[in-house]
Design a protein around this motif. Structure first.
Motif, short mmCIF file in Angstrom:
data_model
loop_
_atom_site.label_atom_id
_atom_site.label_comp_id
_atom_site.label_asym_id
_atom_site.label_seq_id
_atom_site.Cartn_x
_atom_site.Cartn_y
_atom_site.Cartn_z
N VAL A 1 48.18 54.21 43.72
CA VAL A 1 49.50 53.67 43.37
C VAL A 1 50.24 54.29 42.22
O VAL A 1 51.26 54.29 42.27
N ARG A 2 49.47 54.83 41.35
CA ARG A 2 50.09 55.62 40.31
C ARG A 2 50.68 56.91 40.94
O ARG A 2 51.77 57.28 40.34
N ASP A 3 49.89 57.75 41.66
CA ASP A 3 50.65 58.55 42.39
C ASP A 3 51.59 58.38 43.15
O ASP A 3 52.95 59.65 43.29
N ARG A 4 51.76 57.29 43.77
CA ARG A 4 52.97 56.77 44.51
C ARG A 4 54.32 56.78 43.38
O ARG A 4 55.52 57.25 43.91
N LEU A 5 54.15 56.38 42.12
CA LEU A 5 55.31 56.20 41.11
C LEU A 5 55.52 57.68 40.93
O LEU A 5 56.86 58.15 40.74
N ILE B 1 40.64 41.80 43.55
CA ILE B 1 40.99 41.57 42.26
C ILE B 1 42.18 41.90 41.48
O ILE B 1 42.23 41.88 40.16
N GLY B 2 42.85 42.44 42.23
CA GLY B 2 44.05 43.17 41.89
C GLY B 2 43.95 44.60 41.16
O GLY B 2 44.92 45.27 41.04
N LEU B 3 42.74 44.98 40.88
CA LEU B 3 42.52 46.45 40.27
C LEU B 3 43.15 47.27 41.12
O LEU B 3 43.67 48.82 40.65
N GLY B 4 43.32 47.12 42.39
CA GLY B 4 43.68 48.45 43.23
C GLY B 4 45.17 48.62 43.14
O GLY B 4 45.61 49.76 43.29
N MET B 5 45.84 47.79 42.39
CA MET B 5 47.29 47.93 42.28
C MET B 5 47.44 48.71 40.78
O MET B 5 48.66 49.17 40.45
N THR B 6 46.41 49.10 40.11
CA THR B 6 46.29 50.15 38.93
C THR B 6 45.73 51.55 39.63
O THR B 6 45.32 52.48 38.91
N SER B 7 45.35 51.62 40.92
CA SER B 7 44.43 52.77 41.32
C SER B 7 45.24 53.90 41.12
O SER B 7 46.65 54.07 41.02
N GLN B 8 44.62 55.11 41.33
CA GLN B 8 45.12 56.46 41.28
C GLN B 8 46.29 56.57 42.25
O GLN B 8 47.48 57.22 42.23
#
Ligand code: SAH
Length: 232
Positions: free
Chosen positions: A21-25, A12-19
């Motif tokens: 994904v954020r750590d990758r940024l 449902i797309g929530l994975g794209m805002t997961s920690q």
């Protein structure tokens, strides 16, 4: 937990805002890229790790919130690219500066203001588009961030609360705005994109104890224009 349950948030797309994904940024900012110099200040990286950027964009764009790119926020405006936010914020703390009170011109989504507040700064922000400001205020409230804001033309700054240890201008003007430089405290830093569309550079000014100003460039950038007049 079953595999299916683990997969569900991704679906449902929530994975794209997961920690993750954020750590990758954060890693990308810390390392730097050929076009964007590394961000070295861990306090700034930590603020970017902490503030949920996906809550500052429309739900339809939330899955792209941790890409290092500007995104539309309506009214022809954009939430700045994370690298630009990091670079401008880092500049305020350069050379051991310890800013306390900062002014942002161009609240937009509220993201840059939230990053400054997360760093423990006393934040004042000004936005000319009423609807963007109202949405940003809701986000500040939801996240429990103490940010003072007003609906006004930010080119006049916020004289009642001047001087500021830091001033961050998040829309580009053809030239530096003198009224803002005047509101900079001794030892303070002003960061602003200056130049016509397609030829903007990020300028960083430091005022010394005697009031003299030294300037250097932080790189080429793309910002929406600093405009006059208020919009509801
Ligand atoms: N800092 C914002 C970036 C938003 S884009 C963020 O983190 O999302 C720049 C913003 O500056 C826009 O919302 C635009 O409406 C605003 N702006 C442009 N000219 C302005 C002015 N003269 N006074 C105040 N805000 C202005």
């Amino acid at each position: 937990m079953t595999a299916r349950m683990r997969l569900q948030p991704e679906a449902i797309g929530l994975g794209m805002t997961s920690q993750r994904v954020r750590d990758r940024l954060i890693e990308r900012l810390r390392t730097g890229t050929p076009s964007n110099a590394r961000i070295a200040d861990e306090r700034v990286l930590n603020a970017i790790r902490t503030v949920p950027r996906h809550l500052f964009v429309d739900e339809a764009l939330a899955t792209r919130a941790y890409e290092d790119t500007a995104l539309p926020i309506g009214h022809g405006q954009t939430i700045s690219q994370p690298w630009v936010v990091a670079k401008m914020t880092e500049a305020l703390f350069a050379d051991g500066a310890q800013p306390k009170k900062v002014l942002e011109v161009g609240t937009g989504s509220g993201y840059q203001g939230a990053i400054l507040a997360a760093l423990g700064l006393e934040v004042f922000t000004v936005e000319r588009i009423g609807e963007l400001l109202r949405t940003a205020r809701k986000r500040f409230r939801q996240l429990g961030l103490d940010v003072r804001s007003k609906h006004d033309d930010g080119r006049i700054g916020w004289p009642e609360h001047a001087p500021f240890d830091g001033i961050v201008v998040t829309a580009a003007a053809p030239a530096l705005v003198d009224a803002l430089t005047v509101q900079l405290a001794p030892g303070g830093t002003l960061v602003a994109p200056v130049g016509a569309a397609g030829a903007q550079s990020l300028r960083c000014l430091r005022k010394d104890a005697g009031g003299a100003i030294a300037e250097h460039l932080l790189g080429d950038v793309v910002f929406v224009p600093l405009l006059s007049g208020l919009v509801d």
